[in-house]
Design an enzyme around this catalytic site. Structure first.
Site, PDB file in Angstrom:
ATOM      1  N   ASP A   1      54.430   4.433 -28.499  1.00 23.86           N
ATOM      2  CA  ASP A   1      55.289   4.667 -29.669  1.00 23.86           C
ATOM      3  C   ASP A   1      54.691   5.775 -30.536  1.00 23.86           C
ATOM      4  O   ASP A   1      53.537   6.148 -30.372  1.00 23.86           O
ATOM      5  CB  ASP A   1      55.496   3.382 -30.489  1.00 23.86           C
ATOM      6  CG  ASP A   1      54.205   2.633 -30.707  1.00 23.86           C
ATOM      7  OD1 ASP A   1      53.179   3.297 -30.932  1.00 23.86           O
ATOM      8  OD2 ASP A   1      54.212   1.383 -30.644  1.00 23.86           O
TER       9      ASP A   1
ATOM     10  N   ASP B   1      53.994   7.061 -34.366  1.00 26.67           N
ATOM     11  CA  ASP B   1      53.953   6.799 -35.804  1.00 26.67           C
ATOM     12  C   ASP B   1      53.878   8.131 -36.530  1.00 26.67           C
ATOM     13  O   ASP B   1      53.257   9.082 -36.047  1.00 26.67           O
ATOM     14  CB  ASP B   1      52.716   5.948 -36.145  1.00 26.67           C
ATOM     15  CG  ASP B   1      52.807   4.564 -35.521  1.00 26.67           C
ATOM     16  OD1 ASP B   1      53.938   4.057 -35.383  1.00 26.67           O
ATOM     17  OD2 ASP B   1      51.760   4.002 -35.158  1.00 26.67           O
TER      18      ASP B   1
ATOM     19  N   ASP C   1      40.976   3.410 -38.628  1.00 22.08           N
ATOM     20  CA  ASP C   1      39.850   2.651 -38.057  1.00 22.08           C
ATOM     21  C   ASP C   1      38.844   3.494 -37.280  1.00 22.08           C
ATOM     22  O   ASP C   1      37.664   3.507 -37.606  1.00 22.08           O
ATOM     23  CB  ASP C   1      40.353   1.461 -37.222  1.00 22.08           C
ATOM     24  CG  ASP C   1      41.498   1.799 -36.278  1.00 22.08           C
ATOM     25  OD1 ASP C   1      41.829   2.996 -36.146  1.00 22.08           O
ATOM     26  OD2 ASP C   1      42.058   0.868 -35.663  1.00 22.08           O
TER      27      ASP C   1
HETATM   28  P1  ATP Z   1      48.394   1.419 -29.553  1.00 26.80           P
HETATM   29  O1  ATP Z   1      48.498   2.501 -28.530  1.00 26.80           O
HETATM   30  O2  ATP Z   1      47.836   0.196 -28.991  1.00 26.80           O
HETATM   31  O3  ATP Z   1      49.641   1.217 -30.374  1.00 26.80           O
HETATM   32  P2  ATP Z   1      47.424   2.512 -32.015  1.00 26.80           P
HETATM   33  O4  ATP Z   1      46.142   3.229 -32.329  1.00 26.80           O
HETATM   34  O5  ATP Z   1      48.677   3.286 -32.160  1.00 26.80           O
HETATM   35  O6  ATP Z   1      47.258   1.941 -30.560  1.00 26.80           O
HETATM   36  P3  ATP Z   1      48.519   0.704 -33.915  1.00 26.80           P
HETATM   37  O7  ATP Z   1      48.214  -0.733 -34.122  1.00 26.80           O
HETATM   38  O8  ATP Z   1      49.880   1.098 -33.486  1.00 26.80           O
HETATM   39  O9  ATP Z   1      47.448   1.209 -32.867  1.00 26.80           O
HETATM   40  O10 ATP Z   1      48.117   1.456 -35.255  1.00 26.80           O
HETATM   41  C1  ATP Z   1      48.486   2.797 -35.524  1.00 26.80           C
HETATM   42  C2  ATP Z   1      47.371   3.484 -36.288  1.00 26.80           C
HETATM   43  O11 ATP Z   1      47.170   2.847 -37.547  1.00 26.80           O
HETATM   44  C3  ATP Z   1      46.015   3.462 -35.621  1.00 26.80           C
HETATM   45  O12 ATP Z   1      45.871   4.505 -34.687  1.00 26.80           O
HETATM   46  C4  ATP Z   1      45.074   3.609 -36.788  1.00 26.80           C
HETATM   47  O13 ATP Z   1      44.992   4.947 -37.208  1.00 26.80           O
HETATM   48  C5  ATP Z   1      45.785   2.826 -37.889  1.00 26.80           C
HETATM   49  N1  ATP Z   1      45.359   1.417 -37.932  1.00 26.80           N
HETATM   50  C6  ATP Z   1      45.934   0.368 -37.335  1.00 26.80           C
HETATM   51  N2  ATP Z   1      45.295  -0.766 -37.598  1.00 26.80           N
HETATM   52  C7  ATP Z   1      44.269  -0.445 -38.410  1.00 26.80           C
HETATM   53  C8  ATP Z   1      43.239  -1.179 -39.048  1.00 26.80           C
HETATM   54  N3  ATP Z   1      43.129  -2.490 -38.884  1.00 26.80           N
HETATM   55  N4  ATP Z   1      42.369  -0.504 -39.838  1.00 26.80           N
HETATM   56  C9  ATP Z   1      42.481   0.829 -40.004  1.00 26.80           C
HETATM   57  N5  ATP Z   1      43.417   1.572 -39.430  1.00 26.80           N
HETATM   58  C10 ATP Z   1      44.310   0.960 -38.644  1.00 26.80           C
HETATM   59 MG    MG Z   2      50.692   2.489 -31.998  1.00 24.40          MG
END
Ligand code: ATP
Ligand code: MG
Length: 506
Positions: free
Chosen positions: A71, A73, A147
């Site tokens: 996805d 963001d 993070d």
């Molecule tokens: P995935 O491919 O599994 O979706 P993702 O990195 O996109 O991995 P998400 O949970 O969709 O993970 O979160 C989007 C973004 O938001 C992360 O890449 C990170 O920058 C930020 N983020 C998410 N959760 C946290 C957290 N607990 N603390 C700090 N930043 C976070």
């Molecule tokens: Mg994501």
């Protein structure tokens, strides 16, 4: 290069830089064709309205790795209200920190306004977990709040530039997961980050940088203070990452398989169930990698099956009939896990259906197999049966029979059923019923009666439906079901907060 060298000498974990490294397409190598057209639509609409807008987070990380993001963001300096006004189907969600969901058909994009840095005044729980911190901020502050360095990069589809505030590009290249800022403080603020690092390490096949990994063992118990619904979301991501088995192995490697997640304790501490769980996760991973859908209900039914099995056997040993015994076991397991896991109602209901079908696979006489074939969730129940066979729990003959039955035409099916009905294998063993131990010579009568009772239960099990055991939050009573369960569902359908959710099995 020099910056990397200095970082190495100083052992600095993730720079806090207000000036990002800016990389052009030749340096980062992102293929613009991999960026979703809807993400480009959102960023360009915002930019044309005078705002900054970028693809951010996991999508940039995946693009840099040449992996198709699941996805996209978007991060922007526009406020949620300003974002909403620019799109026809845009919804502001979240009470505390508002974000905007922009929809194009089925595609949903999450648009977030840059967040400000966490202040010392932000409200925290007694363990230091930040409860609310909802200020808007600059892009640099937004990057600092993310993070891991590899999750804190911004991609502008219009200029094809990547903005890297914390050395994420270098960490992508060296396949390193590095938390931004001081690791202990960041885990304390949000313990879920410990789960995330393990998930990403397994999913991306990255190493966890030593000072990012070091505090986890000690700090893991902080996860217990996080609302169950949030842990559940993160755990679901872990289990459905396509690398669930690798994640479990990673958890073991990090010494995190105990205490981090209640469910994993259950799963990993039952040696008999371990083979079953391994097979189930492997099958799930393979489905996900092949782009097929996976049902969380099936997954959780697998993870908890051996708990159910143990209780099911215990109830039968105590004289209960197989089907009611299974209902009771399912009730108990769901009751004990719903609160810990914040299992959603739909997931709980799918789990029950899958479990409840299992004894029915043994009833291969008369109309029984035809009825089962028509069950809405036959496929899930059958796949589950095959896992039970493969794990050595039951005789593979049963799975083979059902595979053949399913594939056969009507004539062969009839032959198969009559062969089973006339064979000795069709006779089910049943436990002596409490208070009904029959005298010698009366065996036929008592058995027939027992069979009839269990048949009635089996028919009811057709309707072993979605009602959670604890829809009113009360512990499940030992009961024999009479009448349709649906009518007896208590309230608790809604329940907004995590507590309400857990109690109602939502
Ligand atoms: P995935 O491919 O599994 O979706 P993702 O990195 O996109 O991995 P998400 O949970 O969709 O993970 O979160 C989007 C973004 O938001 C992360 O890449 C990170 O920058 C930020 N983020 C998410 N959760 C946290 C957290 N607990 N603390 C700090 N930043 C976070
Ligand atoms: Mg994501």
């Amino acid at each position: 290069m020099i910056k990397k060298f200095i970082r190495k000498i100083l052992g600095v974990k993730g720079r806090t830089n207000h000036e990002p490294d800016i990389l052009g397409p030749d340096q980062h190598g992102i293929d613009p064709k991999m960026v979703s057209s809807n993400a480009v639509r959102v960023t360009s609409t915002l930019q044309e309205a005078g705002f900054e807008a970028f693809v951010v987070g996991g999508a940039v990380r995946d693009l840099l790795l040449g992996v198709k993001p699941k996805d996209f963001d978007i991060a922007t300096n526009a406020t949620p209200e300003q974002v909403k006004r620019l799109f026809r189907r845009a919804f502001i969600i979240g009470r505390r920190f508002q974000i905007v969901h922009v929809m194009f058909g089925q595609d949903l994009l999450e648009v977030t306004t840059f967040r400000g840095t966490t202040t010392d005044n932000a409200p925290k729980d007694e363990h230091g977990r930040v409860l609310r911190d909802n200020t808007f901020g600059s892009q640099a502050e937004d990057a600092e709040r993310r993070d891991f360095t590899v999750n804190a990069m911004y991609y502008n589809p219009a200029t094809q530039q990547v903005l890297d505030y914390h050395g994420g590009i270098g960490d992508i290249r060296s396949k390193t997961l590095r938390i931004i800022g001081q690791p202990e403080a960041r885990y304390r603020e949000d313990p879920v980050r410990m789960l995330r690092v393990v998930r990403f390490a397994a999913k991306l096949k990255f190493d966890i940088e030593p000072s990012t990994a070091a505090p986890i063992k000690v700090m893991a118990p902080l996860i217990n203070n996080v609302p169950a619904a949030r842990v559940f979301d993160e755990m679901l991501k872990l289990l459905m990452s396509g690398q669930a088995l690798a994640c479990l192995q990673q958890l073991r490697k990090e010494g995190l398989h105990h205490g981090l997640l209640p469910l994993l304790d259950v799963v990993l501490e039952q040696p008999l169930g371990f083979k079953f769980v391994t097979l189930a996760l492997d099958a799930t991973d393979r489905r996900i990698m092949a782009g097929k859908t996976v049902s969380p209900g099936f997954l959780f039914a697998s993870l908890l099956w051996h708990q159910v099995l143990e209780k099911w056997n215990a109830y039968q040993a105590a004289g209960e009939f197989p089907i009611p015994a299974l209902h009771l076991a399912a009730d108990e397991v769901l009751e004990s896990q719903t609160e810990k896991l914040a299992l959603q109602r739909k997931i709980g209901s799918d789990m029950r259906d899958i479990w409840a079908m299992q004894p029915r696979f043994e009833r291969r006489n008369g109309k029984n197999p035809y009825k089962l074939l028509e069950h809405l969730r036959f496929r899930a129940g059958y796949d589950f049966l095959l896992l039970r066979c493969a794990s050595g729990e039951i005789d593979p003959e049963l799975g083979d029979w059902w595979t053949a039955f399913w594939e056969a035409d009507e004539v062969i099916r009839a032959e198969m059923v009559s062969a089973v009905s006339s064979g000795a294998g069709s006779k089910r063993k049943r436990p002596p019923r409490r208070g009904q131990r029959h005298k010698e010579g009366e065996e036929g009568g008592a058995d027939a009666e027992a069979e009839a009772a269990d048949d009635a239960q089996a028919d009811e099990a057709d309707d072993f439906d979605s009602a959670p055991p604890d829809s009113n939050g009360a512990p499940p009573k030992r009961r024999r079901r009479r009448g349709p369960r649906r009518n007896r569902r208590g309230g608790g359908e809604g329940g907004n907060g995590p507590a309400g959710d857990a109690a109602s099995g939502q």
